[in-house]
Scaffold this active site. Structure first.
Site, PDB file in Angstrom:
ATOM      1  N   GLY A   1      -1.881  13.442  32.359  1.00  0.00           N
ATOM      2  CA  GLY A   1      -2.855  13.655  31.289  1.00  0.00           C
ATOM      3  C   GLY A   1      -4.184  14.102  31.859  1.00  0.00           C
ATOM      4  N   HIS A   2      -5.106  14.336  30.978  1.00  0.00           N
ATOM      5  CA  HIS A   2      -6.431  14.824  31.341  1.00  0.00           C
ATOM      6  C   HIS A   2      -7.283  13.727  31.992  1.00  0.00           C
ATOM      7  CE1 HIS A   2      -5.017  17.665  28.317  1.00  0.00           C
ATOM      8  NE2 HIS A   2      -5.783  18.553  28.928  1.00  0.00           N
ATOM      9  N   GLY A   3      -8.145  14.154  32.903  1.00  0.00           N
ATOM     10  CA  GLY A   3      -9.042  13.217  33.569  1.00  0.00           C
ATOM     11  C   GLY A   3      -8.266  12.166  34.340  1.00  0.00           C
TER      12      GLY A   3
ATOM     13  N   PHE B   1      -6.603   9.698  32.899  1.00  0.00           N
ATOM     14  CA  PHE B   1      -5.679   9.081  31.945  1.00  0.00           C
ATOM     15  C   PHE B   1      -4.458   8.491  32.645  1.00  0.00           C
ATOM     16  CE2 PHE B   1      -1.901   9.492  29.246  1.00  0.00           C
ATOM     17  CZ  PHE B   1      -2.279   8.753  28.139  1.00  0.00           C
TER      18      PHE B   1
ATOM     19  N   ASP C   1      -0.542  12.774  27.575  1.00  0.00           N
ATOM     20  CA  ASP C   1      -1.563  12.299  26.641  1.00  0.00           C
ATOM     21  C   ASP C   1      -1.485  13.000  25.283  1.00  0.00           C
ATOM     22  OD1 ASP C   1      -2.507  14.685  27.785  1.00  0.00           O
ATOM     23  OD2 ASP C   1      -4.459  13.865  28.322  1.00  0.00           O
TER      24      ASP C   1
END
Length: 145
Positions: free
Chosen positions: A8-10, A12, A66
């Site tokens: 997922g992004h960042g 996550f 995500d």
């Protein structure tokens, strides 16, 4: 046992990975791949491919993402078209992840995919809804109104 990849992004993926590990302990065939700011899609695809090789021992791999449509989801989906034994599920949260980790020894990919979607829909709630479950239906006010 089914392998599990989080992406997922960042942060996550690593955030969920660390939370799950804190709650149920270290897990085998379990990997997290973050899609950090400045990372290219090619780098993410390479890391997902590496994670797949580390997590797959023949029974299959579930890749949890995500959001639908984001780069982690799209790249995991492309990877799943190359491998017959991979499912991609989006909308991941901690209760969903824990259920998968605790059931993955006993279930096959198709069954765990179906149960994950059903359980995920039931896991979303609010404090108000939880109170409603505990309150008697059609309860009258104490003054008889």
């Amino acid at each position: 046992m089914l392998g599990v990849i989080l992406t997922g992004h960042g942060s996550f993926a690593t955030g969920l990975f660390e939370a799950a590990t804190q709650i149920i302990g270290e897990q085998t065939q379990f990997n997290a791949v973050n899609f950090t700011d400045g990372m290219s899609s090619e780098q993410l695809a390479e890391q997902l491919n590496t994670a797949l090789k580390q997590c797959d021992r023949g029974q299959g791999v579930i890749c949890l993402t995500d959001i639908v449509g984001g780069s982690p989801f799209r790249l995991a989906a492309m990877l799943s078209y190359q491998y017959n034994n991979m499912e991609v599920i989006s909308g991941t949260n901690l209760p969903l992840l824990l259920e998968i980790l605790l059931q993955r020894e006993d279930l096959d990919l198709a069954t765990i995919r179906q149960e994950t979607i059903e359980n995920g829909q039931r896991a979303i709630t609010s404090l108000w809804h939880e109170h409603q479950k505990k309150s008697p239906k059609n309860e009258e006010c104490s003054d008889g109104i």
